[in-house]
Design a protein around this motif. Structure first.
Motif, PDB file in Angstrom:
ATOM      1  N   PHE A 170       1.046  65.938 -66.495  1.00 31.51           N
ATOM      2  CA  PHE A 170       0.186  66.971 -65.924  1.00 31.51           C
ATOM      3  C   PHE A 170      -0.672  67.694 -66.975  1.00 31.51           C
ATOM      4  O   PHE A 170      -1.712  68.252 -66.644  1.00 31.51           O
ATOM      5  CB  PHE A 170       1.015  67.992 -65.146  1.00 31.51           C
ATOM      6  N   LEU A 171      -0.236  67.696 -68.209  1.00 29.56           N
ATOM      7  CA  LEU A 171      -0.994  68.429 -69.225  1.00 29.56           C
ATOM      8  C   LEU A 171      -1.849  67.527 -70.106  1.00 29.56           C
ATOM      9  O   LEU A 171      -2.838  67.968 -70.679  1.00 29.56           O
ATOM     10  CB  LEU A 171      -0.038  69.244 -70.108  1.00 29.56           C
ATOM     11  N   ASP A 172      -1.491  66.265 -70.204  1.00 34.34           N
ATOM     12  CA  ASP A 172      -2.216  65.379 -71.129  1.00 34.34           C
ATOM     13  C   ASP A 172      -2.880  64.184 -70.457  1.00 34.34           C
ATOM     14  O   ASP A 172      -3.436  63.327 -71.145  1.00 34.34           O
ATOM     15  CB  ASP A 172      -1.252  64.838 -72.207  1.00 34.34           C
ATOM     16  N   THR A 173      -2.761  64.058 -69.133  1.00 37.01           N
ATOM     17  CA  THR A 173      -3.389  62.917 -68.437  1.00 37.01           C
ATOM     18  C   THR A 173      -4.039  63.434 -67.148  1.00 37.01           C
ATOM     19  O   THR A 173      -3.793  64.576 -66.740  1.00 37.01           O
ATOM     20  CB  THR A 173      -2.352  61.817 -68.066  1.00 37.01           C
ATOM     21  N   PRO A 174      -4.835  62.612 -66.469  1.00 32.91           N
ATOM     22  CA  PRO A 174      -5.492  63.062 -65.227  1.00 32.91           C
ATOM     23  C   PRO A 174      -4.563  63.065 -64.008  1.00 32.91           C
ATOM     24  O   PRO A 174      -5.047  63.140 -62.871  1.00 32.91           O
ATOM     25  CB  PRO A 174      -6.613  62.034 -65.022  1.00 32.91           C
ATOM     26  N   ALA A 175      -3.281  62.993 -64.177  1.00 26.28           N
ATOM     27  CA  ALA A 175      -2.362  62.898 -63.038  1.00 26.28           C
ATOM     28  C   ALA A 175      -2.555  64.058 -62.060  1.00 26.28           C
ATOM     29  O   ALA A 175      -2.659  65.210 -62.469  1.00 26.28           O
ATOM     30  CB  ALA A 175      -0.922  62.871 -63.531  1.00 26.28           C
ATOM     31  N   HIS A 176      -2.586  63.737 -60.795  1.00 27.20           N
ATOM     32  CA  HIS A 176      -2.730  64.748 -59.731  1.00 27.20           C
ATOM     33  C   HIS A 176      -1.464  64.815 -58.878  1.00 27.20           C
ATOM     34  O   HIS A 176      -1.048  65.877 -58.450  1.00 27.20           O
ATOM     35  CB  HIS A 176      -3.927  64.385 -58.851  1.00 27.20           C
ATOM     36  N   THR A 177      -0.877  63.662 -58.614  1.00 27.85           N
ATOM     37  CA  THR A 177       0.356  63.577 -57.831  1.00 27.85           C
ATOM     38  C   THR A 177       1.314  62.643 -58.568  1.00 27.85           C
ATOM     39  O   THR A 177       0.943  61.511 -58.870  1.00 27.85           O
ATOM     40  CB  THR A 177       0.083  62.961 -56.437  1.00 27.85           C
TER      41      THR A 177
END
Lengths: 195, 190
Positions: B123-130
């Motif tokens: 969540f802090l270092d990649t574009p992850a949303h879910t």
């Protein structure tokens, strides 16, 4: 015996199908992916993938062109992947736009399901789509699939956040919808329960 | 990967090496984690694994391009006590995670520390949303573990397999970035 439905025949993939497959892959409406791909796939890329396929008795996937019986045209393709022998597989369907609304997709889906349940003896068939594709959801529901999981906002496509939908059809549900086919394959769990 | 360190006071996540094969084989063959070893799909998840099986697993993990699998090292003993995977084969927008801790080291809080590091990274270092997870329906402890972290069940995949004479399901759990951030009291890296 070919895989034959009322409107379509599902046959083996051929080199000459690859041009249409590239066209379907390059159309954002028929990519059938949960994310968009660049429209830069070529016929040559698809031919290369096709030629790399090798003979095996342990196939875990298949892609079958949908042949429209009346015209002989290729109307798209239907596939299964992630085959767990005698247990499960996931299917995917892409219909070329000129055949949308002609029931060709439903007939292809029913024809493949008959093969997966009656020949491969699967216990369940899955498919994955997203909430921005009501046409795919409706088509799956017509064959008895139901949504079993909804992963919120897992897809971003066409400028929108969409939910990933997992849909499944169990063997029991399939045969309950098709009393014309008798299921003579015992369920291992029922055998253990003495049913 | 971002600037965050993949370690806590008690454990560290580090790359797996071929020398880890014997430690890995030891806990993967512990009957207590039969069916929840989270090994590559080409390896069945139930039988005892030979050294060559384990070497093949390490090789496959080493080839991952859309994700990674790291070993969990207990600092106190210097021993490998588990492995953790993040993968986004489909889309980095919706990666999945899995954490495996050797049965002898469970219920000591290692799994929670590992999961926290993975989720923070995604969540802090990649574009992850879910972020999603797949858990067998018989695996009550993993379901409770995921729920305690804030993952919520979003559905089930029926007839995922057979176990002890019955079908089981795959339970899908999800964690949305904004819900995680709220639960964390805001974006701590900001």
């Amino acid at each position: 015996m070919p895989l034959e439905g009322t409107l379509v025949v599902l046959r083996e993939e051929r080199r000459e199908d690859q041009k249409l497959f590239a066209e379907l892959r390059n159309d954002l409406a028929t990519q059938a992916w949960g994310q968009s791909l660049p429209p830069t796939y070529t016929e040559e890329m698809h031919v290369k993938r096709f030629e790399a396929m090798e003979f095996s008795y342990q196939r875990t996937s298949a892609r079958l062109p949908i042949i429209h019986k009346e015209t002989g045209e290729v109307a798209g393709f239907i596939s299964y992947t992630d085959l767990e022998p005698r247990l499960s597989a996931s299917i995917g369907l892409v219909v070329a736009k000129p055949f949308w609304g002609t029931r060709v997709g439903l007939d292809a889906q029913e024809t493949l399901l008959r093969f997966l349940f009656s020949e491969l003896g699967l216990r369940v068939v899955h498919l994955w789509t997203h909430s921005g594709n009501p046409r795919a959801v409706g088509l799956a529901e017509k064959s008895g699939f139901r949504v079993t999981a909804r992963i919120r906002e897992a897809v971003y496509k066409n400028g929108k956040l969409l939910d990933t939908l997992a849909m499944s059809l169990t063997r029991d549900e399939y045969y309950a919808r098709h009393p014309e086919f008798a299921d003579t394959l015992p369920d291992p769990v029922d055998l253990l329960r003495g049913a | 990967m971002g600037g965050r360190s993949f370690e806590t006071e008690r454990m560290a996540l580090r790359a797996l090496e071929s020398e880890d094969a014997s430690s890995l084989q030891l806990y993967l063959n512990d009957g207590a984690i039969r069916g929840r070893r989270y090994v590559p799909g080409s390896v069945r998840d139930v039988e005892p694994l030979s050294r060559s099986h384990v070497s093949a697993i390490l090789e496959e993990w080493g080839k991952e391009k859309a994700g990674f699998t790291l070993g969990v090292l207990a600092k106190v003993s210097g021993r490998l006590i588990g492995h953790a995977t993040c993968e986004w084969n489909w889309d980095p927008h919706c990666p999945s995670v899995s954490v495996v801790i050797a049965p002898s080291q469970q219920r000591a809080g290692y799994g929670s520390e590992v999961l926290r590091l993975l989720v923070e990274h995604l969540f802090l270092d990649t574009p992850a949303h879910t972020i999603t997870g797949w858990i067998a329906s018989w695996n009550d402890s993993a379901l409770a573990f995921a729920a305690a972290f804030g993952f919520v069940e979003c559905g089930r995949i029926p007839r995922a397999g057979l176990r002890d004479g019955d079908y089981y399901e795959h339970v899908l759990v999800e964690l949305l970035h904004r819900e995680w951030a709220t639960g964390q009291g805001g974006h701590r890296a900001a």
